[in-house]
Design a protein around this motif. Sequence first.
Motif, PDB file in Angstrom:
ATOM      1  N   THR A 342       0.828  -1.208   0.000  1.00 38.67           N
ATOM      2  CA  THR A 342       0.000   0.000   0.000  1.00 38.67           C
ATOM      3  C   THR A 342       0.860   1.254   0.000  1.00 38.67           C
ATOM      4  OG1 THR A 342      -1.826  -1.115   1.122  1.00 38.67           O
ATOM      5  CG2 THR A 342      -1.739   1.275   1.288  1.00 38.67           C
ATOM      6  N   VAL A 343       1.823   1.299   0.913  1.00 38.54           N
ATOM      7  CA  VAL A 343       2.696   2.480   0.996  1.00 38.54           C
ATOM      8  C   VAL A 343       3.516   2.631  -0.282  1.00 38.54           C
ATOM      9  CG1 VAL A 343       4.658   3.477   2.221  1.00 38.54           C
ATOM     10  CG2 VAL A 343       2.794   2.428   3.508  1.00 38.54           C
ATOM     11  N   GLU A 344       4.057   1.520  -0.782  1.00 35.42           N
ATOM     12  CA  GLU A 344       4.859   1.566  -2.002  1.00 35.42           C
ATOM     13  C   GLU A 344       4.037   2.097  -3.170  1.00 35.42           C
ATOM     14  OE1 GLU A 344       8.300   0.757  -4.435  1.00 35.42           O
ATOM     15  OE2 GLU A 344       8.028   0.805  -2.259  1.00 35.42           O
ATOM     16  N   SER A 345       2.796   1.654  -3.307  1.00 38.75           N
ATOM     17  CA  SER A 345       1.938   2.107  -4.404  1.00 38.75           C
ATOM     18  C   SER A 345       1.635   3.600  -4.299  1.00 38.75           C
ATOM     19  CB  SER A 345       0.630   1.311  -4.415  1.00 38.75           C
ATOM     20  OG  SER A 345       0.858  -0.039  -4.739  1.00 38.75           O
ATOM     21  N   LEU A 346       1.266   4.039  -3.096  1.00 38.11           N
ATOM     22  CA  LEU A 346       0.912   5.450  -2.933  1.00 38.11           C
ATOM     23  C   LEU A 346       2.117   6.358  -3.156  1.00 38.11           C
ATOM     24  CD1 LEU A 346      -1.538   5.318   0.112  1.00 38.11           C
ATOM     25  CD2 LEU A 346      -2.057   5.379  -2.319  1.00 38.11           C
ATOM     26  N   LEU A 347       3.288   5.961  -2.652  1.00 36.29           N
ATOM     27  CA  LEU A 347       4.488   6.765  -2.882  1.00 36.29           C
ATOM     28  C   LEU A 347       4.833   6.830  -4.364  1.00 36.29           C
ATOM     29  CD1 LEU A 347       6.852   5.716   0.045  1.00 36.29           C
ATOM     30  CD2 LEU A 347       5.665   7.887  -0.237  1.00 36.29           C
ATOM     31  N   SER A 348       4.716   5.705  -5.058  1.00 40.60           N
ATOM     32  CA  SER A 348       5.025   5.677  -6.484  1.00 40.60           C
ATOM     33  C   SER A 348       4.093   6.594  -7.260  1.00 40.60           C
ATOM     34  CB  SER A 348       4.921   4.238  -7.018  1.00 40.60           C
ATOM     35  OG  SER A 348       5.862   3.399  -6.397  1.00 40.60           O
TER      36      SER A 348
END
Length: 651
Positions: A342-348
């Motif tokens: 989730t965090v990786e997707s939102l940061l990307s």
Amino acid sequence: MATRTLVQRSLLWSKNRPQYASARAVGSNLLPALGSEFANSSSSSSSFKFQQQQYRFLATPPRDDTKDKSEVTIAKRKRKPWLMDLGVPSLIPEWKKMFNPQTIGSDLAAGLTVGTIAVPLSLAIAMASGVPAEVGLATAAVSGVAGGLMGGTTLAVTGPAAAISLLVLGAVQSHGLAALPFITVTVGGLQVASGVTRLGVYAKLVPVSVIAGFTTGVGTLILSGQIPKALGMSAPAGLNPLEMAMWVGSNAGDMSLSSAALAFGTAAAMYGLPKIHPKIPAALLAVGGATAVTHMAGLDVALIGTLPSGLEAFKFAMPMLPSLDSLPSLASTTILIYLMTTVESLLSCVALDKMKKTEYKHNSDQELVGQGLANVGAGLFMGMPVTSVIARSSLNQRVGAQTRAPALIQSGFVFGSIVFASSSISMIPMPALSGMLIFTGANMLYPSEFSYCYTTDKVTAYPFFTTVAGMLSMGLAEGIGIGCATALALAVHKNMELRVKMEYDETNGDFAVRGREALDEAALKQIKGTGTMVCEDPSVATTETRPLVISPDTPLFQIRGPINFMSMFEIEELADQILERKNSGEPIVLDFRHVTSLDFTGMEEIVGRVIENADGAVIKSVTSRDDINNVMNKVDKDMVIERYSSLQLKE
């Protein structure tokens, strides 16, 4: 215990100054009811806590003179409705754009280019994740469609990610390959639920420094795991990077020169080819070249091997429910993968949105819905967890993508590769995939987020080091937990004698320059001239000296207290208020003079959300502090927000 300031909006949009004076008097009479401790709030002790309120005082002067002018109402803040329709109505215009004749050509070229990268990358990430090669390809083909159609960012591309590969590897080693579909579907279900209930803001509570540490730790572990494979060696499992380096050194005589040449040649090609031209499909050419050399020279190296042919690679099946005994361990693994994907997707997606603005504004809740559906789809085809991948997404943007079509086209390319070219893929040498992962891991060692955190405040970079140390010495989950605990401890320590939470007031120029003396005099450093206030903290470096001249009834937002990773909910409220005011015709003024401390995570979020929701409206910030302006210069490189050092009223 001191009470939290309830916001007085005495004159936000009134043009009649005498009325404002009356309303402000009403607000002053209310202060005793709010608590006598308020006057001493700036010098509170470590036990000081603000009560989070969802209310605002509305002391707006009534239009009817027969009414009591001291009338005060309390308005509860509206919550956004849940995305029960999964955001489909807002996405329909996006889908229609995919059939625009003017963009089909550029979208087709972008999709094919990204597809040529997606095939070898998915193979390499599957190898790093400990799953068969066809699982990586099937996952990329299925997830790219759902993520592309339903995601919250137009140009994002969904698929297996190197940053998550070690989490998947740990899950497979602990629970077996048969448990992977259950994990993937559960992660997707949690993401969909989070997006529908608009919990995307919670993912932003993970500090940027911890995410940077996680990226560096994963890069280090990828390198330590792939270098022995690149050298044609079979290393024992369970070694940390230092132990692995010592083992490789002591067994250097067993190295295969042909394997090493292929691996490091592939890595060198992936590094050098983009230097020639950024649109060159470096991964495809590097792996294709290594494959050609392997078979032309007859090198004795391991190959991918036989893959399922045609549609046999796509096995639709409902995930098997785990046994009760394994459920606690499996649940913790699933939650960790859910959080990090989730965090990786939102940061990307936030990073991608900064690269190129589109008509469809990035929506974190919609992104969670899209990624959740992508994970559910991947899990139903025996796949692995996926994220929005910044490498493929940024390439998609660079090669001219205009709509969501390239995400679907690259999925079609991957699908076609499995169905029609599985025999060719099976001939790829494994050292070439190790070379790709070595290149990927090396790029993860020094993420840009660490540089930003370190230059903003060296202390806020400590969680980066504790996260990396914890991951390398104890494990992925332990490292993330240690990093978050470090960040929380630093934030609490820094704010022990300051404000505990970020606050913001909606007020106007007269109140900000003159009226603040009566309410928060201890926070002011000095008043220069008539109505000019400079930085209240003499210990903070300052170079900005330009005052912002405003009229007494100019509306503005005063921001007080710390701005850090724990301020996300207040920042979200502020962004919503700005969204409501953007069409008022007035500039958006952010008064940062009462900020007590900051970190890069909070400042990046507040600047990004303000620019996003202002939607082209004029934005002005007021602060003479170099630490705030330095961060703003990094996250607002285009200088969308105008900088001023102080406020001054028009005479």
